[in-house]
Design a protein around this motif. Structure first.
Motif, PDB file in Angstrom:
ATOM      1  N   PHE A  43       0.721  -1.024   0.114  1.00  0.00           N
ATOM      2  CA  PHE A  43       0.057  -0.161   0.166  1.00  0.00           C
ATOM      3  C   PHE A  43       0.922   1.263  -0.073  1.00  0.00           C
ATOM      4  O   PHE A  43       1.804   1.498   0.867  1.00  0.00           O
ATOM      5  N   MET A  44       0.657   2.125  -0.812  1.00  0.00           N
ATOM      6  CA  MET A  44       1.338   3.220  -0.852  1.00  0.00           C
ATOM      7  C   MET A  44       0.174   4.507  -0.859  1.00  0.00           C
ATOM      8  O   MET A  44      -0.361   4.867  -1.969  1.00  0.00           O
ATOM      9  N   ALA A  45       0.562   5.084   0.308  1.00  0.00           N
ATOM     10  CA  ALA A  45      -0.529   5.954   0.544  1.00  0.00           C
ATOM     11  C   ALA A  45      -0.528   7.411  -0.511  1.00  0.00           C
ATOM     12  O   ALA A  45      -1.664   7.648  -0.652  1.00  0.00           O
ATOM     13  N   GLU A  46       0.527   7.898  -0.623  1.00  0.00           N
ATOM     14  CA  GLU A  46       0.403   9.026  -1.600  1.00  0.00           C
ATOM     15  C   GLU A  46       1.630   8.890  -2.711  1.00  0.00           C
ATOM     16  O   GLU A  46       2.546   9.022  -2.494  1.00  0.00           O
ATOM     17  N   VAL A  47       0.779   8.629  -4.090  1.00  0.00           N
ATOM     18  CA  VAL A  47       1.856   8.462  -5.162  1.00  0.00           C
ATOM     19  C   VAL A  47       1.303   9.653  -6.029  1.00  0.00           C
ATOM     20  O   VAL A  47       0.003   9.655  -6.655  1.00  0.00           O
ATOM     21  N   ARG A 112       9.646  -3.253  -1.765  1.00  0.00           N
ATOM     22  CA  ARG A 112      10.923  -2.746  -2.347  1.00  0.00           C
ATOM     23  C   ARG A 112      11.091  -2.209  -3.474  1.00  0.00           C
ATOM     24  O   ARG A 112      11.683  -1.125  -3.642  1.00  0.00           O
ATOM     25  N   ALA A 113      10.384  -2.675  -4.423  1.00  0.00           N
ATOM     26  CA  ALA A 113      10.321  -2.297  -6.025  1.00  0.00           C
ATOM     27  C   ALA A 113       9.726  -0.767  -5.874  1.00  0.00           C
ATOM     28  O   ALA A 113      10.284  -0.015  -6.655  1.00  0.00           O
ATOM     29  N   SER A 114       8.678  -0.817  -5.347  1.00  0.00           N
ATOM     30  CA  SER A 114       7.951   0.405  -5.117  1.00  0.00           C
ATOM     31  C   SER A 114       8.703   1.408  -4.353  1.00  0.00           C
ATOM     32  O   SER A 114       8.788   2.707  -4.679  1.00  0.00           O
ATOM     33  N   ALA A 115       9.437   1.128  -3.492  1.00  0.00           N
ATOM     34  CA  ALA A 115      10.067   2.379  -2.530  1.00  0.00           C
ATOM     35  C   ALA A 115      11.423   2.870  -3.380  1.00  0.00           C
ATOM     36  O   ALA A 115      11.419   3.947  -3.375  1.00  0.00           O
ATOM     37  N   ARG A 116      11.896   1.961  -4.405  1.00  0.00           N
ATOM     38  CA  ARG A 116      13.117   2.361  -5.095  1.00  0.00           C
ATOM     39  C   ARG A 116      12.696   3.414  -6.043  1.00  0.00           C
ATOM     40  O   ARG A 116      13.391   4.182  -6.528  1.00  0.00           O
ATOM     41  N   VAL A 117      11.302   3.553  -6.517  1.00  0.00           N
ATOM     42  CA  VAL A 117      10.677   4.712  -7.316  1.00  0.00           C
ATOM     43  C   VAL A 117      10.160   5.529  -6.695  1.00  0.00           C
ATOM     44  O   VAL A 117       9.269   6.569  -7.272  1.00  0.00           O
ATOM     45  N   PRO A 121       6.011   2.796   0.228  1.00  0.00           N
ATOM     46  CA  PRO A 121       5.069   1.808   0.745  1.00  0.00           C
ATOM     47  C   PRO A 121       4.974   1.663   2.352  1.00  0.00           C
ATOM     48  O   PRO A 121       6.092   1.886   3.005  1.00  0.00           O
ATOM     49  N   ALA A 122       3.768   1.095   2.832  1.00  0.00           N
ATOM     50  CA  ALA A 122       3.641   1.131   4.098  1.00  0.00           C
ATOM     51  C   ALA A 122       4.441  -0.106   4.726  1.00  0.00           C
ATOM     52  O   ALA A 122       4.693  -1.218   3.894  1.00  0.00           O
ATOM     53  N   GLY A 123       4.985  -0.237   5.832  1.00  0.00           N
ATOM     54  CA  GLY A 123       6.030  -1.141   6.289  1.00  0.00           C
ATOM     55  C   GLY A 123       5.303  -2.044   7.382  1.00  0.00           C
ATOM     56  O   GLY A 123       4.180  -1.911   7.073  1.00  0.00           O
ATOM     57  N   HIS A 167      -9.482   5.961  -5.524  1.00  0.00           N
ATOM     58  CA  HIS A 167     -10.009   7.496  -5.559  1.00  0.00           C
ATOM     59  C   HIS A 167     -10.844   7.499  -4.339  1.00  0.00           C
ATOM     60  O   HIS A 167     -11.532   6.638  -4.107  1.00  0.00           O
ATOM     61  N   ARG A 168     -10.789   8.922  -3.241  1.00  0.00           N
ATOM     62  CA  ARG A 168     -11.532   8.882  -2.394  1.00  0.00           C
ATOM     63  C   ARG A 168     -13.013   9.148  -2.800  1.00  0.00           C
ATOM     64  O   ARG A 168     -13.289   9.784  -3.750  1.00  0.00           O
TER      65      ARG A 168
END
Length: 192
Positions: A43-47, A112-117, A121-123, A167-168
């Motif tokens: 989960f990535m809160a704000e992208v 990890r891949a999402s964090a690299r870009v 992501p939530a941990g 989408h909220r």
């Protein structure tokens, strides 16, 4: 934005039938609509909008190195604890001895891949589950757990990761999840 495994129609229909017959066990729950059910990997809160394609590519790269995983929706649980439950969920199991370890490795790889870009992501520990409902106030969930824990849905082969943009909802409405890509395990990406 999040990456998830979506149960296929037979597993989905089986769980929906099981849940529908038990919804009144805990009437104050806000039930997640069945069409929103998924097993979150990351989960990535704000992208930012300009990073969405980068996240899709990162998830696809992480997915390609993992073989499909046999899974099953089985058992129930709550967060944070049975005496103060706020979230009720269905568990995920695997017929393969290493199935849950492979699912956890996939989730870690996607994170990890999402964090690299730069997706942040939530941990925390990974606990595979499908959220069924939430409560505004903590409640004693022992009765609910007894009613739900017997579920053992059909097994299926999880062979893709779906990337969603959330989408909220307007006002007090529920969020809307838009699938933007499907990343096959062991293969390349298909954009939605």
């Amino acid at each position: 934005m999040f990456a998830a495994i979506v149960p296929p129609p037979p597993a989905h229909a089986d769980l929906e039938s099981f849940v529908d017959a038990r919804r009144d066990v805990q009437s104050e729950l806000r039930w997640t609509p069945a069409h929103l059910w998924h097993v979150t990997l990351a989960f990535m809160a704000e992208v930012p909008q300009d990073r969405v394609d980068d996240v899709i590519d990162a998830v696809a790269s992480a997915s390609v190195g993992h073989a499909p995983i046999p899974l099953q929706l089985n058992g129930a649980g709550v967060f944070p604890s049975p005496d103060r439950a706020r979230v009720v969920w269905m568990g995920v199991r695997s017929d393969a001895a290493d199935g849950l370890a492979r699912l956890e490795a996939l989730a870690l790889g996607v994170r990890r891949a999402s964090a690299r870009v730069g997706a942040s992501p939530a941990g925390g520990d990974y606990r595979p589950h499908l959220t069924l409902a939430r409560s505004r106030h903590p409640f004693e969930a022992t009765h609910w757990l007894r009613a739900m824990d017997a579920h053992a849905g059909p097994s299926w082969l999880a062979d893709e990761v779906t990337v969603f943009v959330s989408h909220r909802g307007e006002g007090r409405g529920r969020p809307h999840y838009e699938p933007v890509a499907v990343c096959a395990l062991g293969a390349t990406v298909s954009r939605g």
